[in-house]
Design a protein around this motif. Structure first.
Motif, PDB file in Angstrom:
ATOM      1  N   TYR A  51       0.817  -1.207   0.000  1.00  0.00           N
ATOM      2  CA  TYR A  51       0.000   0.000   0.000  1.00  0.00           C
ATOM      3  C   TYR A  51       0.851   1.258   0.000  1.00  0.00           C
ATOM      4  CZ  TYR A  51      -3.080   3.711   1.562  1.00  0.00           C
ATOM      5  OH  TYR A  51      -3.760   4.894   1.651  1.00  0.00           O
ATOM      6  N   ILE A  52       1.804   1.352   0.943  1.00  0.00           N
ATOM      7  CA  ILE A  52       2.566   2.597   1.040  1.00  0.00           C
ATOM      8  C   ILE A  52       3.430   2.818  -0.200  1.00  0.00           C
ATOM      9  CG2 ILE A  52       2.502   2.722   3.554  1.00  0.00           C
ATOM     10  CD1 ILE A  52       5.361   1.705   3.644  1.00  0.00           C
ATOM     11  N   HIS A  53       3.925   1.760  -0.811  1.00  0.00           N
ATOM     12  CA  HIS A  53       4.732   1.921  -2.022  1.00  0.00           C
ATOM     13  C   HIS A  53       3.864   2.275  -3.230  1.00  0.00           C
ATOM     14  CE1 HIS A  53       7.753   0.234   0.568  1.00  0.00           C
ATOM     15  NE2 HIS A  53       8.650   0.673  -0.288  1.00  0.00           N
ATOM     16  N   ASN A  54       2.688   1.672  -3.336  1.00  0.00           N
ATOM     17  CA  ASN A  54       1.772   2.032  -4.422  1.00  0.00           C
ATOM     18  C   ASN A  54       1.313   3.482  -4.290  1.00  0.00           C
ATOM     19  OD1 ASN A  54       1.772  -0.394  -5.888  1.00  0.00           O
ATOM     20  ND2 ASN A  54       0.258  -1.298  -4.518  1.00  0.00           N
ATOM     21  N   GLU A  55       1.061   3.928  -3.078  1.00  0.00           N
ATOM     22  CA  GLU A  55       0.685   5.325  -2.858  1.00  0.00           C
ATOM     23  C   GLU A  55       1.842   6.263  -3.222  1.00  0.00           C
ATOM     24  OE1 GLU A  55      -2.351   6.773  -1.996  1.00  0.00           O
ATOM     25  OE2 GLU A  55      -2.964   4.745  -2.551  1.00  0.00           O
ATOM     26  N   ALA A  56       3.057   5.870  -2.896  1.00  0.00           N
ATOM     27  CA  ALA A  56       4.224   6.697  -3.224  1.00  0.00           C
ATOM     28  C   ALA A  56       4.361   6.862  -4.731  1.00  0.00           C
ATOM     29  CB  ALA A  56       5.488   6.086  -2.631  1.00  0.00           C
ATOM     30  N   VAL A  57       4.186   5.789  -5.475  1.00  0.00           N
ATOM     31  CA  VAL A  57       4.325   5.847  -6.936  1.00  0.00           C
ATOM     32  C   VAL A  57       3.316   6.824  -7.539  1.00  0.00           C
ATOM     33  CG1 VAL A  57       4.042   4.503  -9.061  1.00  0.00           C
ATOM     34  CG2 VAL A  57       5.376   3.581  -7.173  1.00  0.00           C
ATOM     35  N   LYS A  58       2.140   6.912  -6.957  1.00  0.00           N
ATOM     36  CA  LYS A  58       1.130   7.852  -7.442  1.00  0.00           C
ATOM     37  C   LYS A  58       1.597   9.301  -7.315  1.00  0.00           C
ATOM     38  CE  LYS A  58      -2.802   4.950  -6.143  1.00  0.00           C
ATOM     39  NZ  LYS A  58      -3.943   4.841  -5.217  1.00  0.00           N
ATOM     40  N   ARG A  59       2.513   9.561  -6.372  1.00  0.00           N
ATOM     41  CA  ARG A  59       2.966  10.925  -6.092  1.00  0.00           C
ATOM     42  C   ARG A  59       4.318  11.256  -6.724  1.00  0.00           C
ATOM     43  NH1 ARG A  59       1.546  11.178   0.356  1.00  0.00           N
ATOM     44  NH2 ARG A  59      -0.422  10.077   0.201  1.00  0.00           N
ATOM     45  N   ILE A  60       4.869  10.328  -7.462  1.00  0.00           N
ATOM     46  CA  ILE A  60       6.186  10.519  -8.071  1.00  0.00           C
ATOM     47  C   ILE A  60       6.025  10.578  -9.586  1.00  0.00           C
ATOM     48  CG2 ILE A  60       8.462   9.475  -8.433  1.00  0.00           C
ATOM     49  CD1 ILE A  60       8.082   8.129  -5.668  1.00  0.00           C
TER      50      ILE A  60
END
Length: 110
Positions: A51-60
């Motif tokens: 979850y936290i990595h998928n959310e990070a990718v959305k913001r990069i």
């Protein structure tokens, strides 16, 4: 970040993911970084790596994303250049590296 200091590849941005640190020393450390820190809390208060990595990718906004743990140590300076090279190959969807335990790394041929 030690591995990135050892790489010959230079076209990268470091983004640190903070999943809700509450330790005062960690918070001070994150505040001292010159890199972007994304605050992504754990969903429902429970750690969820995906979850936290998928959310990070959305913001990069980047063509390539490398997830690199803080305890990873690169053995050769061309490691990131080689990974990016493989990622450029037609049909490549993901690229990974061979991960070794520290005891295995010291027994590998150069």
């Amino acid at each position: 970040m030690e591995s990135l200091e050892r790489t010959s590849y230079r076209n990268y941005e470091i983004v640190v993911i903070d999943n809700g640190s509450d330790d005062a020393e960690t918070i001070r450390y994150l505040g001292s970084l010159r890199h972007r820190v994304l605050a992504i809390p754990n969903p429902n208060g429970r750690f969820n790596y995906a979850y936290i990595h998928n959310e990070a990718v959305k913001r990069i906004d980047s063509e390539y994303v490398l997830f690199l743990n803080n305890d990873t140590v690169a053995l050769k300076p061309e490691w990131l250049s080689q990974m990016v090279g493989y990622a450029h190959r037609k049909g490549a969807g993901a690229v990974g590296a061979r991960l070794l335990f520290r005891t295995d790394a010291f027994s590998m041929p150069a």
